[in-house]
Write a protein that holds these residues in place. Structure first.
Motif, PDB file in Angstrom:
ATOM      1  N   ARG A 305       0.827  -1.215   0.000  1.00 51.38           N
ATOM      2  CA  ARG A 305       0.000   0.000   0.000  1.00 51.38           C
ATOM      3  C   ARG A 305       0.858   1.261   0.000  1.00 51.38           C
ATOM      4  NH1 ARG A 305      -2.627  -1.298   4.196  1.00 51.38           N
ATOM      5  NH2 ARG A 305      -1.435  -0.136   5.731  1.00 51.38           N
ATOM      6  N   VAL A 306       1.914   1.282   0.789  1.00 53.07           N
ATOM      7  CA  VAL A 306       2.717   2.498   0.960  1.00 53.07           C
ATOM      8  C   VAL A 306       3.766   2.654  -0.137  1.00 53.07           C
ATOM      9  CG1 VAL A 306       4.356   3.662   2.482  1.00 53.07           C
ATOM     10  CG2 VAL A 306       2.318   2.574   3.439  1.00 53.07           C
ATOM     11  N   LEU A 307       4.414   1.561  -0.510  1.00 51.09           N
ATOM     12  CA  LEU A 307       5.532   1.648  -1.453  1.00 51.09           C
ATOM     13  C   LEU A 307       5.078   1.562  -2.905  1.00 51.09           C
ATOM     14  CD1 LEU A 307       8.046  -0.642   0.467  1.00 51.09           C
ATOM     15  CD2 LEU A 307       7.965   1.855   0.463  1.00 51.09           C
ATOM     16  N   GLY A 308       4.030   0.801  -3.165  1.00 58.48           N
ATOM     17  CA  GLY A 308       3.508   0.698  -4.523  1.00 58.48           C
ATOM     18  C   GLY A 308       4.571   0.298  -5.522  1.00 58.48           C
ATOM     19  N   ASP A 309       4.645   1.056  -6.635  1.00 57.85           N
ATOM     20  CA  ASP A 309       5.624   0.756  -7.678  1.00 57.85           C
ATOM     21  C   ASP A 309       7.035   1.190  -7.305  1.00 57.85           C
ATOM     22  OD1 ASP A 309       3.584  -0.255  -9.245  1.00 57.85           O
ATOM     23  OD2 ASP A 309       3.227   1.660 -10.274  1.00 57.85           O
ATOM     24  N   GLY A 310       7.194   1.760  -6.112  1.00 57.55           N
ATOM     25  CA  GLY A 310       8.522   2.208  -5.696  1.00 57.55           C
ATOM     26  C   GLY A 310       9.393   1.111  -5.137  1.00 57.55           C
ATOM     27  N   ALA A 311       8.926  -0.147  -5.180  1.00 55.00           N
ATOM     28  CA  ALA A 311       9.715  -1.256  -4.647  1.00 55.00           C
ATOM     29  C   ALA A 311       9.365  -2.535  -5.400  1.00 55.00           C
ATOM     30  CB  ALA A 311       9.452  -1.449  -3.153  1.00 55.00           C
ATOM     31  N   VAL A 312      10.272  -3.498  -5.342  1.00 59.58           N
ATOM     32  CA  VAL A 312      10.024  -4.843  -5.848  1.00 59.58           C
ATOM     33  C   VAL A 312       9.651  -5.701  -4.643  1.00 59.58           C
ATOM     34  CG1 VAL A 312      10.992  -6.849  -7.027  1.00 59.58           C
ATOM     35  CG2 VAL A 312      11.683  -4.541  -7.712  1.00 59.58           C
ATOM     36  N   LEU A 313       8.525  -6.383  -4.713  1.00 52.34           N
ATOM     37  CA  LEU A 313       8.008  -7.134  -3.582  1.00 52.34           C
ATOM     38  C   LEU A 313       8.113  -8.633  -3.836  1.00 52.34           C
ATOM     39  CD1 LEU A 313       4.790  -5.007  -2.915  1.00 52.34           C
ATOM     40  CD2 LEU A 313       7.082  -4.696  -1.951  1.00 52.34           C
ATOM     41  N   VAL A 314       8.574  -9.362  -2.808  1.00 56.27           N
ATOM     42  CA  VAL A 314       8.699 -10.817  -2.897  1.00 56.27           C
ATOM     43  C   VAL A 314       7.972 -11.437  -1.706  1.00 56.27           C
ATOM     44  CG1 VAL A 314      10.914 -10.639  -4.082  1.00 56.27           C
ATOM     45  CG2 VAL A 314      10.869 -10.892  -1.595  1.00 56.27           C
ATOM     46  N   PRO A 315       7.566 -12.703  -1.785  1.00 57.24           N
ATOM     47  CA  PRO A 315       6.834 -13.322  -0.671  1.00 57.24           C
ATOM     48  C   PRO A 315       7.669 -13.326   0.609  1.00 57.24           C
ATOM     49  CG  PRO A 315       6.641 -14.653  -2.655  1.00 57.24           C
ATOM     50  CD  PRO A 315       7.672 -13.604  -2.942  1.00 57.24           C
ATOM     51  N   PRO A 316       7.073 -13.026   1.753  1.00 61.24           N
ATOM     52  CA  PRO A 316       7.820 -13.064   3.023  1.00 61.24           C
ATOM     53  C   PRO A 316       8.399 -14.450   3.276  1.00 61.24           C
ATOM     54  CG  PRO A 316       5.653 -12.046   3.319  1.00 61.24           C
ATOM     55  CD  PRO A 316       5.666 -12.632   1.946  1.00 61.24           C
ATOM     56  N   GLY A 317       9.614 -14.471   3.781  1.00 62.96           N
ATOM     57  CA  GLY A 317      10.234 -15.728   4.181  1.00 62.96           C
ATOM     58  C   GLY A 317      10.717 -16.604   3.048  1.00 62.96           C
ATOM     59  N   ASP A 318      10.616 -16.161   1.811  1.00 64.55           N
ATOM     60  CA  ASP A 318      10.943 -17.002   0.654  1.00 64.55           C
ATOM     61  C   ASP A 318      12.326 -16.655   0.118  1.00 64.55           C
ATOM     62  OD1 ASP A 318      11.026 -18.415  -1.736  1.00 64.55           O
ATOM     63  OD2 ASP A 318       8.886 -18.120  -2.147  1.00 64.55           O
ATOM     64  N   ALA A 319      13.344 -17.373   0.595  1.00 65.03           N
ATOM     65  CA  ALA A 319      14.722 -17.093   0.180  1.00 65.03           C
ATOM     66  C   ALA A 319      14.920 -17.368  -1.303  1.00 65.03           C
ATOM     67  CB  ALA A 319      15.686 -17.928   1.015  1.00 65.03           C
ATOM     68  N   ALA A 320      14.273 -18.423  -1.814  1.00 68.86           N
ATOM     69  CA  ALA A 320      14.429 -18.755  -3.230  1.00 68.86           C
ATOM     70  C   ALA A 320      13.872 -17.644  -4.120  1.00 68.86           C
ATOM     71  CB  ALA A 320      13.734 -20.085  -3.530  1.00 68.86           C
ATOM     72  N   ALA A 321      12.717 -17.094  -3.737  1.00 69.72           N
ATOM     73  CA  ALA A 321      12.129 -16.008  -4.526  1.00 69.72           C
ATOM     74  C   ALA A 321      13.001 -14.763  -4.467  1.00 69.72           C
ATOM     75  CB  ALA A 321      10.721 -15.704  -4.020  1.00 69.72           C
TER      76      ALA A 321
END
Length: 368
Positions: A305-321
């Motif tokens: 919600r806050v960062l939007g397109d300003g960040a790349v988001l990956v699943p929490p806890g997922d080292a492989a991702a």
């Protein structure tokens, strides 16, 4: 002409270690308030305080330091009379006890508590349960009741405030202080090899072992700097053992950290999976963006919600991702450049003046 309201930063906070209070005070100053400080640092980190909860025999040390600090704060406060008396007292981060003193010293003044951290929530994240956890919950409630205005950083944290006190809450994103924006190097070309930085206290919220496992999977495909020490340090050290092109720094002085981060292409956020990790937008996401880095962090509702397109988001806890994301960025310098530009644009909403807009509105209503 009526003089602008006077705001007093009050408590035992340490703005160098915990810059949130500096963001709030700088933001209000930029919005026309007269800002002064009455601050006696306690000299204990969040980790120190949680360690005392695990070792109750050390609590007298906290009591002694707090008594000394409060004596000094009280002596300074009694001198604030007449036109030096504040219209607003802002109790800084980790002010669960300090707000009780502020309420006693300034009974008719608007008291603002920056409740960035819920004591019970933080202790639970670090393994403190049972009677001690319940006592910390009682401390949270006492602190909240003592404030006229309660500042939190996300809607998710606002939901933790008891219903009877919810009307006092103002959501103010953490933001970034001026030195992070000053450290940015607009137009700096990408590094020949993707450079990545992670910094934090190595608590479960941070998800540092996730970062370490991702770097191990990458096997030296990126240049990485990992800064910090704490609860998960042993797991991080084990995962990083023998991994090439990883620089490990247990500590960097706060004044030097913005320049260090700004020298990297990517700043990593948090990757924990606990309830607290799912409720925050971490300091480093705002700070990394302000410093001109592409930001990679976990895909949680508040961060999305806050960062939007300003960040790349990956699943929490997922080292492989996370490893796959960094591998893709290492192969695509043009995308990294675009992400850095997007982060800088997003950071325009994270300045001290920008994030304190809602607090300014609430205070002017309270003082009218």
């Amino acid at each position: 002409m009526t003089p602008p309201p006077r705001v007093l930063g009050f408590g035992t906070y340490e703005a160098d270690r915990h810059p949130r209070v500096r963001v709030l005070l700088d933001g209000l100053a930029a919005r026309g308030y007269r800002v002064a400080e009455c601050d006696v640092p306690l000299g204990l980190t969040t980790a120190d305080r949680v360690a005392m909860l695990r070792r109750p025999w050390r609590l007298p040390l906290l009591g002694l330091r707090l008594a000394r600090a409060w004596a000094a704060l009280t002596a300074r406060a009694v001198r604030l009379r007449g036109d030096r008396r504040p219209d607003v007292v802002l109790v800084g981060y980790l002010g669960h006890f300090d707000v009780l003193l502020a309420r006693a010293l300034f009974p008719r003044t608007t008291v603002v508590l920056d409740h960035l951290v819920f004591a019970a929530d933080t202790a639970a994240d670090r393994g403190v349960r049972g009677v001690r956890g319940r006592l910390l919950g009682a401390l949270d409630r006492a602190a909240l009741r003592s404030a006229d205005v309660v500042v939190v950083d996300t809607d998710e944290h606002a939901a933790l405030v008891p219903d009877a006190l919810r009307a006092r809450v103002v959501v103010v994103p953490v933001g970034a202080s001026g030195e992070w924006f000053a450290a940015a190097e607009p137009g700096r070309p990408a590094s020949p090899r993707l450079s990545v930085v992670f910094f934090g206290l190595m608590t479960p919220l941070q998800g540092a072992p996730v970062v370490a496992r991702a770097l191990r999977e990458l096997g030296g495909a990126v240049d990485a700097t990992v800064v910090g020490d704490g609860q998960d340090s042993a797991a991080v050290a084990e995962a990083l053992a023998g991994v090439p092109r990883v620089r490990r720094l247990p500590w960097v002085e706060p004044a030097e950290l913005p320049t260090l981060v700004a020298a990297h292409d990517v700043c990593l956020g948090v990757f924990g999976t606990g309830p607290k990790a799912l409720r925050v937008v971490p300091n480093k996401a705002f700070q990394g963006a302000a410093a001109g880095c592409a930001v990679v962090t976990s895909d949680t509702p508040p961060q999305r919600r806050v960062l939007g397109d300003g960040a790349v988001l990956v699943p929490p806890g997922d080292a492989a991702a996370l490893a796959e994301t960094l591998r893709g960025l290492a192969a695509d310098p043009a995308r990294v450049a675009d992400l850095r530009v997007a982060a800088v644009r997003a950071a325009e909403q994270f300045t001290a003046q920008a994030v304190t807009r809602a607090l300014d509105v609430r205070l002017r209503e309270a003082l009218a």
